[in-house]
Structure formats: structure tokens, C-alpha cells
Design a protein around this motif. Structure first.
Motif, PDB file in Angstrom:
ATOM      1  N   SER A  75       0.853  -1.180   0.000  1.00 19.69           N
ATOM      2  CA  SER A  75       0.000   0.000   0.000  1.00 19.69           C
ATOM      3  C   SER A  75       0.890   1.231   0.000  1.00 19.69           C
ATOM      4  O   SER A  75       2.094   1.141   0.280  1.00 19.69           O
ATOM      5  N   THR A  76       0.320   2.381  -0.317  1.00 21.46           N
ATOM      6  CA  THR A  76       1.079   3.633  -0.362  1.00 21.46           C
ATOM      7  C   THR A  76       0.478   4.613   0.623  1.00 21.46           C
ATOM      8  O   THR A  76      -0.743   4.813   0.655  1.00 21.46           O
ATOM      9  N   ASP A  77       1.339   5.217   1.449  1.00 21.99           N
ATOM     10  CA  ASP A  77       0.839   6.163   2.446  1.00 21.99           C
ATOM     11  C   ASP A  77       0.720   7.559   1.838  1.00 21.99           C
ATOM     12  O   ASP A  77       0.940   7.764   0.642  1.00 21.99           O
ATOM     13  N   ILE A  78       0.364   8.537   2.669  1.00 30.48           N
ATOM     14  CA  ILE A  78       0.106   9.892   2.175  1.00 30.48           C
ATOM     15  C   ILE A  78       1.373  10.577   1.663  1.00 30.48           C
ATOM     16  O   ILE A  78       1.290  11.558   0.920  1.00 30.48           O
ATOM     17  N   SER A  79       2.535  10.082   2.049  1.00 31.07           N
ATOM     18  CA  SER A  79       3.799  10.658   1.564  1.00 31.07           C
ATOM     19  C   SER A  79       4.294   9.951   0.310  1.00 31.07           C
ATOM     20  O   SER A  79       5.448  10.142  -0.088  1.00 31.07           O
ATOM     21  N   ASP A  80       3.438   9.118  -0.292  1.00 28.50           N
ATOM     22  CA  ASP A  80       3.749   8.397  -1.517  1.00 28.50           C
ATOM     23  C   ASP A  80       4.896   7.405  -1.328  1.00 28.50           C
ATOM     24  O   ASP A  80       5.664   7.123  -2.256  1.00 28.50           O
ATOM     25  N   THR A  81       5.019   6.893  -0.092  1.00 28.98           N
ATOM     26  CA  THR A  81       6.014   5.867   0.205  1.00 28.98           C
ATOM     27  C   THR A  81       5.330   4.510   0.260  1.00 28.98           C
ATOM     28  O   THR A  81       4.314   4.352   0.951  1.00 28.98           O
ATOM     29  N   ALA A  82       5.880   3.545  -0.457  1.00 32.28           N
ATOM     30  CA  ALA A  82       5.282   2.212  -0.481  1.00 32.28           C
ATOM     31  C   ALA A  82       5.505   1.519   0.859  1.00 32.28           C
ATOM     32  O   ALA A  82       6.590   1.577   1.439  1.00 32.28           O
ATOM     33  N   GLN A  83       4.448   0.876   1.356  1.00 32.58           N
ATOM     34  CA  GLN A  83       4.506   0.150   2.624  1.00 32.58           C
ATOM     35  C   GLN A  83       4.158  -1.313   2.369  1.00 32.58           C
ATOM     36  O   GLN A  83       3.122  -1.617   1.790  1.00 32.58           O
ATOM     37  N   SER A 101       8.696  -0.209   5.352  1.00 28.75           N
ATOM     38  CA  SER A 101       8.706   0.885   4.374  1.00 28.75           C
ATOM     39  C   SER A 101       9.652   0.541   3.225  1.00 28.75           C
ATOM     40  O   SER A 101      10.816   0.169   3.452  1.00 28.75           O
ATOM     41  N   LYS A 144      11.428   2.274   0.422  1.00 28.77           N
ATOM     42  CA  LYS A 144      11.775   3.607  -0.052  1.00 28.77           C
ATOM     43  C   LYS A 144      12.482   3.585  -1.405  1.00 28.77           C
ATOM     44  O   LYS A 144      12.690   4.629  -2.024  1.00 28.77           O
ATOM     45  N   ARG A 193      12.770   1.696  -5.424  1.00 32.56           N
ATOM     46  CA  ARG A 193      11.808   1.349  -6.456  1.00 32.56           C
ATOM     47  C   ARG A 193      11.127   0.030  -6.116  1.00 32.56           C
ATOM     48  O   ARG A 193      11.780  -0.899  -5.628  1.00 32.56           O
TER      49      ARG A 193
END
Length: 229
Positions: free
Chosen positions: A187-195, A218, A220, A222
């Protein structure tokens, strides 16, 4: 043949001794209602010896089997109960305050609220004291609310303690489960970081299954499929 070990004799408190010798049972101990001394062995001879040696005056001032004697015993038992409440009430109050602090901290964490909002919750309750105007113990209620530990650091410690308990519970479940499987989701959080979310599903010996979030990582760098080759 060796002699058999002697069995220790068990003495039981007789309710008649309360009237006869002003004794009662408190926390499995035989306690004198007059001087609050305790007798190690609840034996009639020990109680009688203590009563006649130290409180013989009660034998004449309060004749046996009289209503005056029974009333005196009730008064002494009431005094003993009140003295016990003096010590137990603060402990119960402290436990209630701590429990409430944990519950508020849990709600703040659940709703993703700042830890500093704990003080606002406390202030909010104090401003609603008009709800308790008809209560005889309004001052006690207000005092308990004021004792709530809801500072930012207190809320943080509460959440850390609950988190530690959850981890311990999860580890115990993993150790005792019969089998398990792991599932991953991104999933992607509000900071556009993939989790990367890792879930575990456990099956126990009684065929009861349970699914829990095992962790979140996290990503960070690709996260394209070609990057994982």
C-alpha cells in the motif's frame, strides 16, 4: 519400620467464639476485635486465654449472651471494616485511575490522535462537572478526574506498554499454533512511500484460525516488478 510422620492438625474457627471471646476471622487469621491482635492458631484455649488475660473487663461490662454484648461486637466489627476501607479505598482508586488512563490512551492511538490530546480529554471532563451536581460524591469524582495521568509522556508510555503486550501475545500464538501462512500486500501512504504489509494466519490444534498483522516495512526504493528480478 520407620514411624509414619504425624499429620499437622487443622483448627477451624467456631462462630460461637465471636460471641464468647470477641474474635473474628480476617484474611484467614483469627483477629481480636478489641485490640486487633491476631492469634496464629485458631484454638479455643488460645482465644480464651487471650480474652481473660487482657480483656476480662469485657466479661463483666458485657455479660455473655446479652444483647449489649452482641451490639458491642457489631460496633467493633464495623470499626474494623472502616479501618480496612481506609487502606483498600486508595488502592482501588489508583487502579481505576490507571485503567481509565490506559483506555483513553488506547482510543487516542486508535483514532491516530496526537498524544498531547490526553490533556484536552482531561480538561474536557473537568469542564463537564455540572453533570455531577446532583451527585453526593461530586468532589470525589472531580478529584479522580484530576488524578488521571494523561500527559503526552504518560500516554506514550501507556501505548508502548500495550504494544509490548500485543507483541508478546502474538509471539505466544505463533509458538503454539499448529501451522501458519504468510501473506504480503503493498500500500502507499500519504507521503507516496510504499509500505509492505505482512499478515500471518495461524491455525491451532482445536482448528481455530486467527489472522494478525505481523509487521509493516517501508519500501523507499523502487518497487516495480522488474526491480525485484
Amino acid at each position: 519400620m520407620g514411624s509414619k510422620p504425624k499429620k499437622s492438625k487443622t483448627y477451624r474457627f467456631n462462630e460461637e467464639w465471636e460471641i464468647d471471646y470477641f474474635f473474628t476471622m480476617v484474611n484467614d487469621k483469627c483477629c481480636c476485635l478489641i485490640c486487633l491482635s491476631s492469634i496464629a492458631i485458631a484454638k479455643k484455649g488460645n482465644l480464651e486465654r487471650h480474652f481473660l488475660a487482657l480483656h476480662n473487663k469485657y466479661q463483666t461490662d458485657y455479660p455473655p449472651n446479652s444483647e449489649l454484648r452482641k451490639r458491642k461486637i457489631r460496633d467493633l466489627k464495623t470499626q474494623l471494616t472502616n479501618q480496612q476501607n481506609i487502606f483498600t479505598k486508595p488502592i482501588l482508586k489508583s487502579q481505576a485511575v490507571t485503567t481509565a488512563s490506559f483506555k483513553v490512551s488506547y482510543l487516542l492511538d486508535k483514532e491516530c490522535k496526537p498524544f498531547s490530546d490526553g490533556e484536552f480529554v482531561k480538561e474536557f471532563f473537568l469542564e463537564m462537572d455540572s453533570l455531577f451536581n446532583d451527585f453526593k460524591n461530586k468532589s470525589e469524582i472531580t478529584a479522580v478526574i484530576q488524578d488521571l495521568q494523561l500527559s503526552r509522556n504518560s500516554v506514550m508510555r501507556r501505548i508502548e506498554k500495550m504494544s509490548g503486550k500485543l507483541k508478546e501475545h502474538l509471539h505466544n500464538d505463533i509458538n503454539r499454533c499448529s501451522c501458519f501462512c504468510v501473506q504480503c500486500d503493498e500500500s502507499t501512504d500519504i507521503s507516496d512511500t510504499a509500505q509492505l504489509l505482512v499478515f500471518i494466519r495461524m491455525v491451532f490444534g482445536d482448528f481455530i484460525s486467527n489472522e494478525e498483522l505481523l509487521g509493516m516495512i517501508s519500501l523507499k526504493e523502487r518497487t516495480r516488478g522488474v526491480d525485484t528480478v
